[in-house]
Design a protein around this motif. Structure first.
Motif, short mmCIF file in Angstrom:
data_model
loop_
_atom_site.label_atom_id
_atom_site.label_comp_id
_atom_site.label_asym_id
_atom_site.label_seq_id
_atom_site.Cartn_x
_atom_site.Cartn_y
_atom_site.Cartn_z
N ILE A 21 0.83 -1.20 0.00
CA ILE A 21 0.00 0.00 0.00
C ILE A 21 0.87 1.25 0.00
O ILE A 21 0.62 2.21 -0.73
CB ILE A 21 -0.96 -0.01 1.22
N THR A 22 1.92 1.24 0.80
CA THR A 22 2.83 2.38 0.87
C THR A 22 3.53 2.60 -0.47
O THR A 22 3.59 3.72 -0.97
CB THR A 22 3.88 2.17 1.99
N ARG A 23 4.04 1.51 -1.06
CA ARG A 23 4.70 1.62 -2.36
C ARG A 23 3.75 2.11 -3.45
O ARG A 23 4.13 2.88 -4.31
CB ARG A 23 5.30 0.28 -2.78
N GLY A 24 2.49 1.66 -3.37
CA GLY A 24 1.51 2.03 -4.38
C GLY A 24 0.89 3.40 -4.15
O GLY A 24 0.13 3.89 -4.98
N GLY A 25 1.19 4.01 -3.02
CA GLY A 25 0.67 5.34 -2.74
C GLY A 25 -0.80 5.38 -2.33
O GLY A 25 -1.41 6.43 -2.32
N SER A 26 -1.37 4.22 -1.97
CA SER A 26 -2.78 4.16 -1.57
C SER A 26 -2.90 4.28 -0.05
O SER A 26 -3.48 3.43 0.61
CB SER A 26 -3.40 2.84 -2.04
N LEU A 27 -2.39 5.36 0.48
CA LEU A 27 -2.32 5.52 1.93
C LEU A 27 -3.69 5.58 2.59
O LEU A 27 -3.81 5.32 3.79
CB LEU A 27 -1.48 6.75 2.28
N GLU A 28 -4.73 5.89 1.83
CA GLU A 28 -6.07 5.93 2.41
C GLU A 28 -6.52 4.55 2.90
O GLU A 28 -7.43 4.44 3.71
CB GLU A 28 -7.09 6.49 1.40
N LEU A 29 -5.87 3.50 2.43
CA LEU A 29 -6.21 2.13 2.86
C LEU A 29 -5.57 1.75 4.19
O LEU A 29 -5.94 0.74 4.79
CB LEU A 29 -5.80 1.12 1.79
N MET A 30 -4.63 2.54 4.66
CA MET A 30 -3.91 2.18 5.89
C MET A 30 -4.84 2.11 7.10
O MET A 30 -4.65 1.26 7.97
CB MET A 30 -2.76 3.17 6.16
N ASN A 31 -5.86 2.96 7.18
CA ASN A 31 -6.81 2.88 8.30
C ASN A 31 -7.58 1.57 8.27
O ASN A 31 -7.85 0.98 9.32
CB ASN A 31 -7.79 4.06 8.27
N ASP A 32 -7.93 1.11 7.06
CA ASP A 32 -8.65 -0.17 6.94
C ASP A 32 -7.76 -1.33 7.37
O ASP A 32 -8.23 -2.26 8.04
CB ASP A 32 -9.15 -0.36 5.51
N VAL A 33 -6.48 -1.27 7.00
CA VAL A 33 -5.54 -2.32 7.40
C VAL A 33 -5.36 -2.29 8.92
O VAL A 33 -5.33 -3.33 9.57
CB VAL A 33 -4.19 -2.17 6.68
#
Length: 167
Positions: free
Chosen positions: A59-71
């Motif tokens: 997620i970090t590499r792909g720049g989809s940081l909005e998913l970090m809360n879900d993780v």
């Protein structure tokens, strides 16, 4: 003493995952069987949680940081369910203080534990699969809900042990 067929099936299935289980029929082995089962299930949930590191990195590499809360929510739910299993005191109350457990009570407990085992295994597989790719927010939210539901089921397991005849 010959075991009923359903108890043999339960013990065979459980022993295929958790070596050294004796079942709940013999008083001396009840606490140990319960402890081993809970440790095994908690370990599977912790393995699933540890696989989230790869997902966080992707997620970090792909720049989809909005998913970090879900993780983070999924990780918290998995850890909570594992803790509920690992630190519960099931084997030291209600059912295990009785001298004899009736067959109907054993059937209920075995059926519930087999279902719980299947649920933990299935959730772990789903989390591992999601960790290998780039899941969507909906997938992560669904997995977190499944982990939260599993924790509720673990709490209900304690109620079954506290009052097996009424569950």
């Amino acid at each position: 003493m010959s075991l009923p067929v359903s108890e043999k099936n339960f013990l065979e299935k459980l022993a295929s995952y958790v070596p050294g289980v004796a079942g709940y029929r013999e008083r001396e082995g009840r606490r140990e069987t319960d402890r081993r089962l809970r440790e095994f299930l908690a370990g599977r949930l912790e393995e699933a949680a540890s696989s989230l590191t790869a997902l966080r990195n992707a997620i970090t590499r792909g720049g989809s940081l909005e998913l970090m809360n879900d993780v983070a929510r999924l990780d918290k739910s998995l850890q909570k369910a594992a803790s509920s299993l690992r630190f519960a005191d099931y084997g030291y109350s209600g059912l295990f203080d009785q001298v004899k457990i009736r067959d109907a009570e054993l059937e209920q407990i075995y059926a519930y534990d087999l279902t719980l085992l299947g649920d933990v295994q299935a959730l772990g597989e789903r989390v591992h699969a999601a960790s290998g790719g780039s899941p969507k927010a909906e997938t992560l939210q669904e997995l977190a809900q499944a982990a939260e539901g599993l924790d509720r089921k673990i709490v209900r397991r304690k109620e079954l042990f506290d009052s097996p005849a009424g569950a």
